[in-house]
Design an enzyme around this catalytic site. Structure first.
Site, short mmCIF file in Angstrom:
data_model
loop_
_atom_site.label_atom_id
_atom_site.label_comp_id
_atom_site.label_asym_id
_atom_site.label_seq_id
_atom_site.Cartn_x
_atom_site.Cartn_y
_atom_site.Cartn_z
N HIS A 100 -2.35 -3.59 2.49
CA HIS A 100 -1.89 -2.40 3.19
C HIS A 100 -1.71 -2.68 4.68
CE1 HIS A 100 -1.76 1.68 4.81
NE2 HIS A 100 -1.40 2.06 3.60
N GLU A 168 6.13 0.26 1.28
CA GLU A 168 5.73 1.19 2.33
C GLU A 168 6.20 0.66 3.68
OE1 GLU A 168 1.78 3.48 1.17
OE2 GLU A 168 1.36 1.38 1.59
#
Length: 278
Positions: A100, A168
């Site tokens: 992430h 993302e």
């Protein structure tokens, strides 16, 4: 891929009491949702480590899969503060979020770190939820090239197995709106082509995160396999609305219930040793 995937990462927003309330509300919606019950819509939730057992209890009797927000690249041993892939698998975790943007930015994690964690997860029968995306806003073609290169780097040396690729774009995380649909579609198609070209990644899924919420999946249609939700899923009703959109998309694709739930590990299966890469 016929089924539609909807995942949620709670990050560190909820304390345990608040999380238990949310788990209970979401479990009730999942139990009454035909597409979730049939497996046409695949759902996973990633709470904090301390919330895993609470979530496991609340989700009992549902098809919601449980994920962890990180995984150690190391095997069992003298690695203070780490949680191994083997222990996660033993605890009922079937997915692990890795790579992430916050881990990369705040903790300096590199593509090599992410690849080591992917190796550890896959070696223990855990499906990586691999987060990737361009840092700066750029045109769709450049973003597609950058994310495909990152995909290869983040899986370098990892054993064969399914992955959930969560696209993302960093510039869209926490923004008022997600990336434009045309941009998401171009990058998702490039990621899908790269995965389809690699026999080791059979069954892999491409989902979109980054300010994803209700209404987006309908706009994206067949060009993504689902969504990775963050703060918009804090409202269980908003989460349920996304499940309804996913169900409509799965129905249009003619999704068939799975024989064996993907990413699940037999309880009598002994996890393989994890990687020692750093």
């Amino acid at each position: 891929m016929p089924r539609v995937t909807v995942g949620v990462s709670l990050k560190a927003y909820f304390g345990r009491r608040q999380a238990r309330i949310w788990f209970t509300q979401v479990a009730a919606r999942a139990r009454s949702h035909d597409a979730v019950r049939s497996g046409a819509v695949e759902v996973f939730v990633i709470p904090t480590y301390l919330q895993l057992e609470d979530a496991r209890g609340c989700f009992e009797g549902t098809r919601i899969a449980l994920g962890a927000q990180d995984v150690s690249a190391y095997p069992a041993g003298a690695y203070t503060g780490e949680i191994t892939a083997a222990e996660l698998a033993e605890s009922g975790v079937t997915l692990a979020e890795i790579g992430h943007a916050e881990r990369r930015r705040l903790f300096g994690e590199t593509d090599a770190d992410t690849a080591a964690k992917a190796t550890a997860a896959l070696s223990a029968g855990i499906t990586p939820v691999l987060c990737l995306g361009e840092t700066e806003r750029m045109d769709a073609a450049a973003a597609a090239a950058a994310t495909v290169a990152q995909l290869h780097a983040d899986l370098d040396g990892a054993p064969a197995g399914r992955v959930v690729v969560a696209y993302e774009p960093v510039w869209a995380i926490g923004a008022p709106e997600p990336a434009p649909a045309s941009h998401i579609v171009a990058v998702a198609r490039a990621l899908r082509a790269a995965l389809d070209a690699d026999a080791a990644r059979a069954g892999s899924t491409v989902i979109y995160g980054g300010s994803a919420g209700p209404g987006l999946l309908t706009r994206l249609g067949d060009d993504v396999d689902g969504l990775f939700l963050g703060r918009f899923a804090h409202d269980p009703d908003a989460f349920a609305a996304v499940l309804d959109e996913a169900a409509a998309l799965a129905s249009r694709r003619g999704a068939q219930p799975p024989v064996v739930e993907r990413g699940a590990q037999r309880r009598d299966e002994t996890p393989r040793p994890t990687s020692t890469r750093s």
